[in-house]
Design a protein around this motif. Structure first.
Motif, PDB file in Angstrom:
ATOM      1  N   LEU A  44      46.836  37.972  38.760  1.00 37.44           N
ATOM      2  CA  LEU A  44      45.455  36.643  39.335  1.00 37.44           C
ATOM      3  C   LEU A  44      45.164  37.272  40.427  1.00 37.44           C
ATOM      4  O   LEU A  44      43.590  36.967  40.478  1.00 37.44           O
ATOM      5  CB  LEU A  44      46.424  35.446  39.659  1.00 37.44           C
ATOM      6  N   ILE A  45      46.012  37.941  41.175  1.00 37.10           N
ATOM      7  CA  ILE A  45      45.534  38.793  42.364  1.00 37.10           C
ATOM      8  C   ILE A  45      44.592  39.867  42.047  1.00 37.10           C
ATOM      9  O   ILE A  45      44.105  39.932  43.109  1.00 37.10           O
ATOM     10  CB  ILE A  45      46.555  38.842  43.195  1.00 37.10           C
ATOM     11  N   GLU A  46      44.961  40.757  40.755  1.00 34.71           N
ATOM     12  CA  GLU A  46      43.789  41.647  41.170  1.00 34.71           C
ATOM     13  C   GLU A  46      42.842  41.566  40.149  1.00 34.71           C
ATOM     14  O   GLU A  46      41.958  41.572  40.116  1.00 34.71           O
ATOM     15  CB  GLU A  46      44.967  42.830  39.856  1.00 34.71           C
ATOM     16  N   LEU A  47      42.813  40.469  39.458  1.00 31.52           N
ATOM     17  CA  LEU A  47      41.267  39.269  38.313  1.00 31.52           C
ATOM     18  C   LEU A  47      40.565  39.219  39.758  1.00 31.52           C
ATOM     19  O   LEU A  47      39.457  39.300  39.849  1.00 31.52           O
ATOM     20  CB  LEU A  47      42.007  39.052  37.708  1.00 31.52           C
ATOM     21  N   THR A  48      41.462  38.226  41.008  1.00 29.43           N
ATOM     22  CA  THR A  48      40.523  38.592  42.359  1.00 29.43           C
ATOM     23  C   THR A  48      39.700  39.567  42.870  1.00 29.43           C
ATOM     24  O   THR A  48      38.832  39.081  43.097  1.00 29.43           O
ATOM     25  CB  THR A  48      41.355  37.443  43.092  1.00 29.43           C
TER      26      THR A  48
END
Length: 133
Positions: free
Chosen positions: A12-16
């Motif tokens: 989720l963090i990397e996608l953000t």
């Protein structure tokens, strides 16, 4: 389960970061990296493996409930630790307050506090100089 939640949170963090906050930022200055996902997931796995060891070291809930109301003496080392923590907290807050820039509209005059009436159009006796005087 904890490793899967670490993987999901890392994705989720990397996608953000990769999408620029899901399209809100045109050119994202952050870079998504697969290495971050792998190391964060590995950290979740290591945390899950170490948790039983840490929980064995912690007291059981029934032990805590039995001694919850017993007064504990404040030792010299606990007092010193409290004073050192207070000293660092006060020093950090005082240092942060000193470095804060002045608020808008509260800036000092350019000449300094002692030169308030002495502008470039005033002569030595305080009279205006220049054309028309």
């Amino acid at each position: 389960m904890s490793t899967a939640s670490a993987l999901a949170a890392s994705l989720l963090i990397e996608l953000t970061q990769y999408t620029g906050i899901y399209g809100l930022i045109g050119c994202s200055y952050r870079v998504a990296d697969v290495d971050d996902v792998l190391t964060n997931t590995l950290g979740g796995l290591l945390g899950a493996l170490m948790a039983p060891l840490v929980l064995r070291w912690m007291p059981q809930p029934r032990e805590l409930a039995g001694s919850r109301l017993d007064p504990r003496p404040v030792t010299v080392w606990r007092r010193w630790l409290g004073m050192v923590v207070d000293l660092f907290a006060v020093s950090a807050l005082a240092g942060a307050r000193r470095r804060r820039p002045p608020r808008a509209g509260h800036a000092r005059p350019a000449g300094g506090p002692g030169l308030r009436g002495a502008g470039p159009l005033r002569g030595a006796r305080g009279r205006r100089s220049g054309p028309g005087r």
